[in-house]
Design a protein around this motif. Structure first.
Motif, PDB file in Angstrom:
ATOM      1  N   UNK B  17       0.776  -1.104   0.080  1.00 48.98           N
ATOM      2  CA  UNK B  17       0.074   0.024  -0.023  1.00 48.98           C
ATOM      3  C   UNK B  17       0.910   1.114   0.023  1.00 48.98           C
ATOM      4  N   UNK B  83      -8.148   6.071   6.985  1.00 47.46           N
ATOM      5  CA  UNK B  83      -8.764   5.555   5.882  1.00 47.46           C
ATOM      6  C   UNK B  83      -9.548   4.126   6.051  1.00 47.46           C
ATOM      7  N   UNK B  85     -10.400   3.111   8.983  1.00 47.38           N
ATOM      8  CA  UNK B  85     -11.538   3.235   9.935  1.00 47.38           C
ATOM      9  C   UNK B  85     -12.809   3.912   9.179  1.00 47.38           C
ATOM     10  N   UNK B  87     -13.664   3.787   5.974  1.00 44.09           N
ATOM     11  CA  UNK B  87     -13.788   2.829   4.789  1.00 44.09           C
ATOM     12  C   UNK B  87     -14.698   1.760   5.590  1.00 44.09           C
ATOM     13  N   UNK B  88     -14.277   1.372   6.553  1.00 41.78           N
ATOM     14  CA  UNK B  88     -14.914   0.288   7.389  1.00 41.78           C
ATOM     15  C   UNK B  88     -13.943  -0.920   7.143  1.00 41.78           C
ATOM     16  N   UNK B  89     -12.700  -0.808   6.541  1.00 48.40           N
ATOM     17  CA  UNK B  89     -11.756  -1.871   6.436  1.00 48.40           C
ATOM     18  C   UNK B  89     -11.353  -2.300   8.046  1.00 48.40           C
ATOM     19  N   UNK B  91     -13.299  -2.568  10.433  1.00 49.59           N
ATOM     20  CA  UNK B  91     -14.371  -3.628  10.755  1.00 49.59           C
ATOM     21  C   UNK B  91     -14.287  -4.847  10.181  1.00 49.59           C
ATOM     22  N   UNK B  92     -13.792  -4.944   8.673  1.00 49.64           N
ATOM     23  CA  UNK B  92     -13.614  -6.085   8.242  1.00 49.64           C
ATOM     24  C   UNK B  92     -12.660  -7.018   8.879  1.00 49.64           C
ATOM     25  N   UNK B  93     -11.359  -6.197   9.375  1.00 48.80           N
ATOM     26  CA  UNK B  93     -10.346  -6.901  10.040  1.00 48.80           C
ATOM     27  C   UNK B  93     -10.819  -7.307  11.582  1.00 48.80           C
ATOM     28  N   UNK B  94     -11.753  -6.627  12.053  1.00 49.36           N
ATOM     29  CA  UNK B  94     -12.339  -6.996  13.416  1.00 49.36           C
ATOM     30  C   UNK B  94     -12.924  -8.310  13.279  1.00 49.36           C
ATOM     31  N   UNK B  95     -13.379  -8.425  12.270  1.00 55.42           N
ATOM     32  CA  UNK B  95     -14.347  -9.879  11.998  1.00 55.42           C
ATOM     33  C   UNK B  95     -13.555 -10.989  11.900  1.00 55.42           C
ATOM     34  N   UNK B 165      -8.981  10.110  16.355  1.00 49.48           N
ATOM     35  CA  UNK B 165     -10.001  10.911  15.883  1.00 49.48           C
ATOM     36  C   UNK B 165     -10.786  10.036  14.607  1.00 49.48           C
ATOM     37  N   UNK B 167     -10.659  10.078  11.667  1.00 50.22           N
ATOM     38  CA  UNK B 167     -10.719  10.871  10.259  1.00 50.22           C
ATOM     39  C   UNK B 167      -9.322  11.267   9.749  1.00 50.22           C
ATOM     40  N   UNK B 253     -11.292   1.173  19.900  1.00 52.29           N
ATOM     41  CA  UNK B 253     -11.989   1.083  18.373  1.00 52.29           C
ATOM     42  C   UNK B 253     -12.161   0.011  17.908  1.00 52.29           C
TER      43      UNK B 253
END
Lengths: 357, 257
Positions: B17, B83, B85, B87-89, B91-95, B165, B167, B253
């Motif tokens: 990345x 970013x 956080x 975009x929800x990435x 959350x994807x990792x949290x699952x 933040x 953000x 988080x």
């Protein structure tokens, strides 16, 4: 002897499959979620999703759909109530729930700098698949969601539909028994939407995956879901199969527009003989048929009265009619209302962070 | 699967990345070198001050890009985390079964790789421009090690800003504050030669001064144990503080049940 072994093996496999299926459901009891300084986002939801079922969770923006999904996927602790997903308690057995579920949450959460294949490898690796399994499973899923050709392109260049399909594929990497899809087709064109519906239906039908699908599209719930729960202001206002819910509302409606606008009153008087007047556009008359009425009788009556119509249609009741009956509002209008009304809004990332902190 | 294997997967992602964002690479390399060029030509007369440690301002100024580059890279790392956080990435990792420390170390791997690349490039540019390197060949791994610890510390700061933040815009907004710390240190002059008391006092208490001075010691005086100990100590201290704070922020988080 050989025959005995075969029978025994078959019985074992069937037994395992049955016990797996038995654990694939969702049971929710009195689920509540409050956010600081805001009205209750989810207000005592009770529902049960059977194994292998596609359950459509239908409601306008801000109704509490996504908050419910966040709780059921263990990403947000409930304020009160209990829920079991795939046989595990969402509060006490978070890791077990996460191991059993797949989720594609609102907005495809992808890294624009990675390719589709790299996403698959990352996701499958994090779920503990071996290197060989990662490659095989990743390739198979990319093929399944129709992204084989685009697998080595960076996701930043994917269309909305491709991102959603990749998101779905990623949610399936570890062969989940329960799949949560939060508004999976929002913003997609008709073709992409239909392709996704086909895939979701196939998952439930062929793989026995239980699907909990939130949507604000009536058609999506109607076409895809075995049963539908309608949520408004955090409360479940109706639940049942689409057919049963629509049957609760009543029979079909006839809608007609007079060829001469001056005959609108006469047309209304005539049609009201066949049933109860519905709300409709100003230049139309809509009447819900009583049980005995039908279109043939309407046509004969119009002919006898000499009233010419520019359009005449019979409309079956929709889930929107169900929503209208239960809430007094149309689902399509309710979304805009919820967006204007901050009280109805779901949790933002900031609110979630606050609630977690 | 072990946390190490999880971290390895995220390291790969973080490096890919980072390397695939040319704009970030420009900030991380070009700006520090540009400021280095401006300072070394515009402030060359400072070497005339009595007690200035070297006759080459170029050599004196070369220490700055290492720290400045790490700050730019930390900003990118923070923005990337934010970013994830937004975009929800995350959350994807949290699952997944991923644990917080593996996520944090994986996320910071890109900035460490970038830090090493920066150090090599800045050293090569300095050598080509005629800057000295008194510590010799043996000093290069020490310089690289220090760059890595500085990158981890500043990367932790970027991650903390992102996690607190959530953000990217907020992270970018905080960045000028980080730069204030850089300029209120001994980047332009040795502390002993600062005549303004308050500035010298701030520079003395500012840990960034010791990072710059440790690198500078390798360039100008060779092996200065005290300067190196202070530099490594401050860098490690910043890393421990920011990573500890980031770990707590990440825990709230990623608050899964």
């Amino acid at each position: 002897m050989v025959g005995d072994s075969y029978v025994s093996a078959t019985v074992t496999v069937v037994g395992e499959a049955s016990s797996r299926r038995a654990d694939n459901g969702i049971e929710v009891s009195g689920l509540v979620r409050d956010f600081k300084g805001a009205p209750r986002a989810v207000d005592g939801i009770e529902l049960r999703v059977e194994p292998g079922e596609i359950y459509g969770f239908l409601g306008p923006n801000g109704a509490g759909k996504s908050t419910t999904v966040l709780m059921l996927t263990t990403l947000l602790p409930p304020t009160a109530g209990t829920a079991r997903v795939a046989g595990h308690d969402i509060v006490r057995e978070g890791p077990e729930v996460r191991a059993a579920i797949g989720a594609a949450l609102q907005e495809a959460a992808l890294d624009p700098y990675l390719t589709g294949r790299e996403h698959m490898r990352l996701q499958s690796g994090l779920h503990g698949l071996t290197k060989a399994e990662r490659r095989n499973r990743g390739d198979a899923l990319l093929e399944r969601v129709g992204l084989s050709e685009a697998a080595d392109r960076r996701v930043g260049g994917y269309s909305g539909g491709m991102k959603r399909r990749l998101d779905l594929g990623l949610a399936l990497v570890h062969r989940p028994r329960v799949l949560f899809l939060d508004e999976p087709t929002t913003g997609l064109d008709v073709q992409s939407r239909t392709a996704l519906w086909d895939e979701v239906a196939r998952l439930a039908r062929e793989d026995g995956v239980t699907v909990f699908l939130t949507t604000q599209y009536l058609e999506e719930a109607d076409v895809l879901a075995n049963r539908v729960g309608i949520i408004d202001h955090g409360r479940l206002v109706a639940e049942g199969t689409p057919a049963a819910l629509k049957a609760q509302v009543g029979g079909s409606s006839v809608e007609a527009a007079p060829a001469d606008p001056a005959e609108l009153g006469a047309l209304a008087d005539l049609l009201e003989r066949f049933g109860e007047r519905n709300e409709s556009a100003a230049d139309l008359v809509s009447v819900r048929f009583t049980a005995a009425a039908d279109l043939t009788a309407v046509v004969r009556a119009l002919d006898a009265a000499g009233i010419k119509v520019s359009s005449l249609a019979v409309r079956d009741p929709s889930l929107d009619d169900v929503f209208l009956e239960k809430t007094g509002r149309s689902l399509e209008g309710a979304g805009a209302e919820a967006e204007e009304d901050p009280e109805g809004a779901g949790p933002s990332e900031r609110e979630l962070a606050g609630s977690r902190g | 699967m072990s946390g190490l294997a999880h971290a390895g997967l995220l390291v790969r992602r973080s490096v890919l990345r980072t390397l695939r964002q040319p704009a970030n690479l420009v900030f991380a390399f070009a700006f520090p070198l540009l400021l280095f060029a401006i300072n070394s030509s515009g402030l060359a007369a400072a070497t005339q001050l009595p007690g200035f440690p070297t006759g080459s301002y170029l050599t004196f100024a070369l220490a700055v890009p290492f720290v400045q580059g790490a700050l730019f890279a930390a900003n990118s790392a923070g923005a990337n985390f934010a970013e994830d956080i937004e975009t929800g990435f995350l959350s994807r990792l949290s699952l997944t079964p991923l644990r917080g420390p593996a996520l944090l170390s994986g996320q910071l791997a890109g900035i460490v790789v970038l830090g090493v690349m920066q150090a090599v490039v800045f050293l090569a540019v300095g050598a080509a421009a005629g800057a000295g390197f008194e510590a010799g060949i043996g000093g290069i791994p020490v310089l690289l090690a220090l760059s890595i610890v500085i990158s981890i510390g500043f990367g932790g700061l970027g991650a903390l800003a992102a996690l607190r933040t959530g953000s990217g815009e907020a992270v970018q907004g905080l960045f000028p504050l980080f730069f204030v710390f850089l300029f209120l240190s001994s980047v332009s002059l040795p502390r002993e030669l600062m005549e303004t008391d308050w500035f010298r006092t701030i520079a003395t208490y500012n840990p960034v001064s010791y990072l710059v001075e440790a690198i500078r010691s390798l360039l100008i005086s060779g092996w200065d144990a005290e300067a190196l100990a202070l530099g490594f100590g401050c860098a490690a201290g910043i890393a421990v503080l920011t990573l500890t704070a980031s770990s707590f922020a990440l825990r709230s988080r990623m608050a899964r049940t």
